[in-house]
Motif scaffolding. Structure first.
Motif, mmCIF file in Angstrom:
data_model
loop_
_atom_site.group_PDB
_atom_site.id
_atom_site.type_symbol
_atom_site.label_atom_id
_atom_site.label_comp_id
_atom_site.label_asym_id
_atom_site.label_seq_id
_atom_site.Cartn_x
_atom_site.Cartn_y
_atom_site.Cartn_z
ATOM 1 N N ILE A 553 0.846 -1.029 -0.120
ATOM 2 C CA ILE A 553 0.078 -0.169 -0.015
ATOM 3 C C ILE A 553 1.063 1.186 -0.051
ATOM 4 N N ARG A 554 0.955 2.065 -0.953
ATOM 5 C CA ARG A 554 1.836 3.027 -1.236
ATOM 6 C C ARG A 554 1.083 4.293 -1.653
ATOM 7 N N ARG A 555 1.130 5.417 -1.393
ATOM 8 C CA ARG A 555 0.680 6.680 -1.798
ATOM 9 C C ARG A 555 -0.893 6.697 -1.251
ATOM 10 N N TYR A 556 -1.150 6.114 -0.276
ATOM 11 C CA TYR A 556 -2.705 6.385 -0.184
ATOM 12 C C TYR A 556 -2.952 7.080 1.207
ATOM 13 N N VAL A 557 -2.444 8.303 1.208
ATOM 14 C CA VAL A 557 -2.440 8.990 2.558
ATOM 15 C C VAL A 557 -3.729 9.540 2.776
ATOM 16 N N LYS A 558 -4.470 9.792 1.829
ATOM 17 C CA LYS A 558 -5.946 10.388 2.133
ATOM 18 C C LYS A 558 -6.866 9.224 2.400
ATOM 19 N N ASN A 559 -6.472 7.999 2.006
ATOM 20 C CA ASN A 559 -7.484 7.053 2.334
ATOM 21 C C ASN A 559 -7.407 6.295 3.493
ATOM 22 N N ILE A 560 -6.116 6.364 4.253
ATOM 23 C CA ILE A 560 -6.050 5.911 5.436
ATOM 24 C C ILE A 560 -6.223 6.731 6.561
ATOM 25 N N ASN A 561 -7.338 6.427 7.197
ATOM 26 C CA ASN A 561 -7.846 7.195 8.523
ATOM 27 C C ASN A 561 -7.963 6.275 9.609
ATOM 28 N N LEU A 562 -6.687 5.896 10.460
ATOM 29 C CA LEU A 562 -6.676 5.333 11.494
ATOM 30 C C LEU A 562 -7.236 6.196 12.734
ATOM 31 N N SER A 563 -8.139 5.794 13.352
ATOM 32 C CA SER A 563 -8.566 6.235 14.586
ATOM 33 C C SER A 563 -7.999 5.322 15.752
ATOM 34 N N PHE A 564 -6.911 5.571 16.213
ATOM 35 C CA PHE A 564 -6.212 4.587 17.309
ATOM 36 C C PHE A 564 -7.352 4.239 18.427
ATOM 37 N N LYS A 565 -8.237 5.115 18.750
ATOM 38 C CA LYS A 565 -9.183 4.777 19.826
ATOM 39 C C LYS A 565 -9.829 3.752 19.466
ATOM 40 N N SER A 566 -10.179 3.402 18.356
ATOM 41 C CA SER A 566 -10.873 2.257 17.834
ATOM 42 C C SER A 566 -10.107 0.856 17.822
ATOM 43 N N PHE A 567 -8.780 0.997 18.095
ATOM 44 C CA PHE A 567 -7.891 -0.242 18.056
ATOM 45 C C PHE A 567 -7.197 -0.544 19.336
ATOM 46 N N ARG A 568 -7.778 -0.335 20.305
ATOM 47 C CA ARG A 568 -7.088 -0.522 21.673
ATOM 48 C C ARG A 568 -6.630 -1.803 22.025
ATOM 49 N N LYS A 569 -7.337 -2.783 21.164
ATOM 50 C CA LYS A 569 -6.800 -4.241 21.320
ATOM 51 C C LYS A 569 -5.456 -4.646 20.551
ATOM 52 N N LEU A 570 -5.222 -3.847 19.703
ATOM 53 C CA LEU A 570 -4.073 -4.183 18.758
ATOM 54 C C LEU A 570 -2.683 -4.508 19.574
ATOM 55 N N ARG A 571 -2.194 -5.679 19.318
ATOM 56 C CA ARG A 571 -0.976 -6.240 19.871
ATOM 57 C C ARG A 571 0.124 -5.804 18.645
ATOM 58 N N ILE A 572 -0.270 -5.919 17.185
ATOM 59 C CA ILE A 572 0.771 -5.859 16.189
ATOM 60 C C ILE A 572 0.198 -4.579 15.006
ATOM 61 N N LEU A 573 1.054 -3.768 14.963
ATOM 62 C CA LEU A 573 0.550 -2.570 13.876
ATOM 63 C C LEU A 573 1.841 -2.675 12.958
ATOM 64 N N ASP A 574 1.606 -3.352 11.662
ATOM 65 C CA ASP A 574 2.933 -3.082 10.576
ATOM 66 C C ASP A 574 2.313 -2.296 9.510
ATOM 67 N N LEU A 575 2.902 -0.871 9.370
ATOM 68 C CA LEU A 575 2.409 0.007 8.424
ATOM 69 C C LEU A 575 3.694 0.133 7.445
ATOM 70 N N GLU A 576 4.577 -0.743 7.315
ATOM 71 C CA GLU A 576 5.666 -0.748 6.456
ATOM 72 C C GLU A 576 5.372 -0.499 5.067
ATOM 73 N N ASN A 577 5.943 0.547 4.472
ATOM 74 C CA ASN A 577 5.925 1.088 3.146
ATOM 75 C C ASN A 577 4.490 1.766 2.927
ATOM 76 N N VAL A 578 3.826 2.018 4.097
ATOM 77 C CA VAL A 578 2.632 3.131 3.710
ATOM 78 C C VAL A 578 3.014 4.515 3.966
ATOM 79 N N GLU A 579 2.916 5.296 2.777
ATOM 80 C CA GLU A 579 3.437 6.694 2.892
ATOM 81 C C GLU A 579 2.479 7.520 3.628
ATOM 82 N N MET A 580 2.785 7.593 5.061
ATOM 83 C CA MET A 580 1.843 8.243 5.810
ATOM 84 C C MET A 580 1.870 9.842 5.948
ATOM 85 N N GLY A 581 2.725 10.315 5.389
ATOM 86 C CA GLY A 581 3.203 11.737 5.596
ATOM 87 C C GLY A 581 4.210 11.989 6.586
#
Length: 882
Positions: A553-581
């Motif tokens: 997933i590259r160059r999708y900055v506008k499409n990713i809207n991660l509201s971290f409050k919705s993911f409080r159960k996450l153990r693993i978050l891998d955003l490799e190569n996602v151009e987040m700004g």
């Protein structure tokens, strides 16, 4: 076997109760009762698990228990993390301030636990509604049906065999060797690779039949029945009469063993043991029933597990069946899709699509046979073949008879934690080459290794699991390190399909690979391979995710809207190569259970201070090519941190890292922060990488690191544009066994090295003088790797390299000649030469190195390859040209 996921989660919940008991005092009774409820459910699941594949009602019922078990773990861990965050290492005033908050949270968790217990009671009561009563009673399990399909016989030999000619010759030669002792030959490979087919070809070979007039074949299988196996062999060795059959039915195990032993005694026999899964099954047969006299008898076994073959005869090298090459795959496909016969010719309009279908089978004979059989029954029309190509997985899964049974058995035989490890691989895209190090960090973060011992050993246990999956041929090793450890791996497409199918059914795992898919509200593990059009799709579904991974997933900055409050159960978050700004949202600090965070190549510029709230974080990867990441001074707060990967890190104040007692890997830190911290406090540190420049005092650095007893690997990188400082003082590093020096224009090698050095890597150093006269003095050196490290035309290797086992010469663009003195390199096992464009030939001395097992030539010129001498090539057991 109880449901593997639920078993793991219930175990983890019990461990969590023990670890966090100090924070759960107010709800200890409720938590213990919840644990008891789950344990009772797990006992019942032992029967239910065997029938999930047959009965959708049971599958749904097991799914409800699994969801409840996950929720139980989440409730306890989230609550404990909140209380721990506000009370651990805090003063009395702070504790009093947050006391009301603790009381409120105790009340909340108490209510949640009671609600969960009511839910479990309803699930238990619903058994009768589903008609689930006496599970397993008088029923045939799915596993037994798979075994029946899998049964083999030497009579039905497949005539359409491709690619086995050389291995057939090798096996026949091994069976016919003049050796009076009983020996074992073995064939190993993944399910569907053709082990049984090859064994039949050998068993029915004319020379084998002439040599062994006493032969027997038995399919052992994973559900091994010792009595039945003995009876099967005895029946093949004797005329079948009613008297014999009655006698065999009445005989006990020991009597059957004695009977078989007498039938074979003094005979030159051949017995094929097809599909041996367990070492114990081999021991029962070989040690008690098969005579080991001086009759030149032979046993031939096939297994998916290499360890079984090695256990059977450590002196015999297993014959490993690899997948077929492109041309062999195509020839087998033609025979199966167009009809029998060696002269099958593909119509020109079908060849392109046909080759694509054969390619999708990835060299697995089983897949080619199944798909070919489907096409044989269809019209020879391009549209029909394209339909199969476009729906390859669906067509393959429809034929669940033999194909499904073979692959399903491999999965069914895995222990519970290995099942989880295997299905987790399904998250990675098709044809991925997967970093084993990354995989291990993820598995450890998931808590799979929790029962294996101390924290420092979890990575070791995880690597062992990679090896176990490889030895069982569920995973393929794709790349190896210089010390023969698995560096990268891949999963065959068909096994990946199996992993995905099991993952969706049993693990609430979802792969999002089309833009219009909806994210399931029940997903716990999600791999995003394609982003949907709705930029708020995470917000609307808000599943209870534990793992969220992004791929390609590259160059999708506008499409990713991660509201971290919705993911409080996450153990693993891998955003490799996602151009987040440029920056990571500060809401990341809300994901308190996070253990693995990869921001590699995300182009972020700054980490928010809230990352310091991630007290459970084990792995933080912020490597960004050619970009410095700015942090505030919070790294020291990450008390669980084990692995910190950076390319360049910058802090407004001297960065504090001391006191991180769990830290094992610290990569590419600048010189000054290392010198400003008391490194002795990093009591688990094993690997350290440091940027140095012309001002860096290496002698002082080595003195500073000399007391870090756990340190094994040191990597020094020269910063761009500067000169190498004096590389002095390395001899102080008694604990370091692996040293890497990277960076251009190192004028000369240091005069001293760590005294216990066994592995040395020189990269981009571009030395002017031959380094060998200095390196030959390193008496314990076993691995030497040189990449763009030397600019001279000749290297001379003397007889003083007594211990060297692996030598790699890579991109030495000025090298014209390698001289090896007579008797040099007595221990060398592998020589790898890569992209040395001016090298004319190999040294003559290689012909006389009895220890040399592998010669690897990578990206060498056509003239060099064509000029290889025949006797040079024939003297090395394994010549690999890439």
């Amino acid at each position: 076997m109880a449901d593997p996921v639920t078993s793991l989660v219930i175990e983890r919940t019990g461990d969590l109760l023990i670890q966090k008991i100090v924070f759960l005092k107010g709800v200890r009774r409720q938590v213990e009762s919840l644990g008891d409820d789950l344990e009772r459910m797990r006992c019942f699941l032992k029967d239910a698990d065997q029938r999930q594949d047959e009965d959708a009602r049971i599958r749904n019922w097991v799914s409800e228990i699994r969801a409840a078990a996950y929720d139980a773990e989440d409730i306890i861990e989230i609550f404990a993390s909140k209380v721990e965050f506000f009370t651990k290492k805090k003063g009395l005033v702070t504790k009093l301030t947050y006391y009301p908050l603790k009381i409120v949270n105790l009340y909340k968790i108490g209510k949640e636990i009671e609600s969960l217990r009511m839910r479990l009671k309803e699930i238990a009561d619903s058994r009768e509604e589903y008609g689930i009563k006496d599970l397993g009673e008088g029923m045939t399990t799915h596993g037994e049906e798979l075994q029946r399909i899998r049964r083999s016989s030497p009579l039905s030999e497949d005539k359409d065999i491709v690619g086995f000619e050389e291995m057939t010759k090798s096996l026949v030669a091994e069976l016919l060797k003049e050796d009076r002792n009983r020996r074992v030959a073995s064939i190993v490979g993944m399910g569907g690779a053709g082990k049984t087919t090859l064994a039949k070809k050998v068993y029915n070979h004319a020379d084998v039949r002439a040599r062994f007039n006493c032969r027997a074949w038995v399919c052992v299988s994973s559900s091994y029945n010792h009595k039945e196996t003995l009876r099967t062999i005895i029946k093949q060795l004797n005329p079948i009469t009613n008297e014999l059959l009655d006698m065999l039915e009445k005989m006990q195990e020991q009597d059957l063993e004695e009977r078989l032993y007498k039938d074979l005694e003094d005979k030159c026999y051949l017995a094929v043991l097809d599909d041996v899964w367990k070492e114990a099954a081999w021991d029962c047969l070989a040690r008690k029933a098969f005579p080991d006299g001086s009759t030149s008898s032979r046993l031939l076994l096939t297994s998916r597990n290499r360890n079984v073959a090695v256990h059977a005869d450590a002196l015999s090298i297993p014959h490993e069946l690899k997948t077929l090459g492109e041309e062999d795959s195509w020839q087998l496909f033609l025979k199966k899709a167009l009809g029998h016969g060696a002269n099958a010719v593909c119509p020109s309009d079908l060849e392109v699509v046909g080759r694509k279908i054969a390619g999708r089978c990835a060299g697995l004979p089983l897949a080619i046979t199944v798909i070919g059989g489907l096409l044989l029954a269809k019209k020879k029309l391009k549209s029909e073949w394209e339909k199969v190509l476009n729906n390859f997985s669906a067509y393959l899964s429809r034929s669940q008879s033999e194909a499904g049974a073979i692959l399903e058995l491999s999965y069914a035989d895995l222990p519970a934690n290995l099942k989880f490890c295997f299905v987790y691989l399904g998250l990675f895209p098709e044809d991925s080459v997967i970093s084993v190090r990354k995989l291990i960090h993820m598995w450890v973060a998931e808590g799979i290794m929790q029962k294996r011992g101390a924290k420092i050993l979890e990575e070791i246990a995880a690597y062992d699991d990679v090896e176990r999956l490889c030895s069982r041929n569920m995973v393929q090793a794709a790349g190896m390190t210089v010390d023969e450890r698995i560096k990268t791996c891949r999963v065959h497409d068909l096994l990946r399909e199996l992993a995905i199918r099991k993952a969706e059914d049993e693990y609430s795992l979802q792969i999002h690979d089309t833009r219009d898919d909806k994210i399931s509200a029940k997903s716990r593990y999600l791999a995003v391979h394609s982003l949907p059009r709705d930029k708020n799709y995470f917000v609307t579904s808000a599943p209870p995710l534990r793992s969220l991974l992004f791929f390609n997933i590259r160059r999708y900055v506008k499409n990713i809207n991660l509201s971290f409050k919705s993911f409080r159960k996450l153990r693993i978050l891998d955003l490799e190569n996602v151009e987040m700004g440029y920056n990571l949202p500060k809401g990341i600090g809300e994901v308190r259970l996070l253990r693995y965070l990869s921001l590699r190549d995300t182009h972020i510029r700054r980490l928010p201070h809230s990352v310091g709230c991630l007290r459970y974080l084990q792995t933080l990867d912020i490597r960004n090519s050619f970009r410095t990441v700015i942090v505030s001074n919070f790294i020291w707060k990450l008390e669980s941190l084990r692995h910190l990967y950076v390319n360049s890190l910058e802090c407004d104040v001297p960065l504090k890292i001391e006191g991180l007692r769990n830290l094992q890997t610290l990569s590419r830190m600048h010189f000054d922060p290392i010198m400003h911290n008391n490194m002795i406090t990093l009591t688990s540190l094993q690997k350290l990488g440091i940027w140095v420049d012309e001002r860096s005092e290496i002698d002082k650095l080595c003195m500073h690191l000399s007391e870090v007893g756990s340190l094994k690997t040191l990597h020094l990188y020269r910063t761009a544009g500067g000169e190498w400082p004096s590389v002095a003082g390395l001899s102080k590093l008694h604990h370091v066994t692996e040293l890497k020096l990277s960076g251009r224009f190192l004028r000369m090698l240091p005069s001293d090295f760590p005294p216990n050095l066994s592995l040395l890597s020189l990269k981009f150093t571009r030395l002017k003088d031959d380094p060998m006269p200095v390196l030959e003095k390193l008496g314990q050196l076993t691995f030497l790797k040189m990449e763009d490290a030397y600019e001279g035309p000749q290297i001379v290797i003397s007889r003083r390299f007594h211990q060297l086992k692996f030598l790699e010469l890579s991109r030495l663009n000025h090298l014209e000649e390698i001289k090896v003195e007579e008797g040099a390199l007595p221990q060398l096992q592998c020589l790898r030469i890569r992209d040395c464009s001016r090298l004319r030939k190999l040294p003559e001395e290689l012909k006389h190195m009895s220890s040399l097992d592998a010669l690897e030539l990578v990206d060498m010129s056509k003239d060099f390859i064509s000029g290889l001498e025949a006797d040079m090539v024939s003297s090395v057991p394994n010549l690999r040209i890439f």
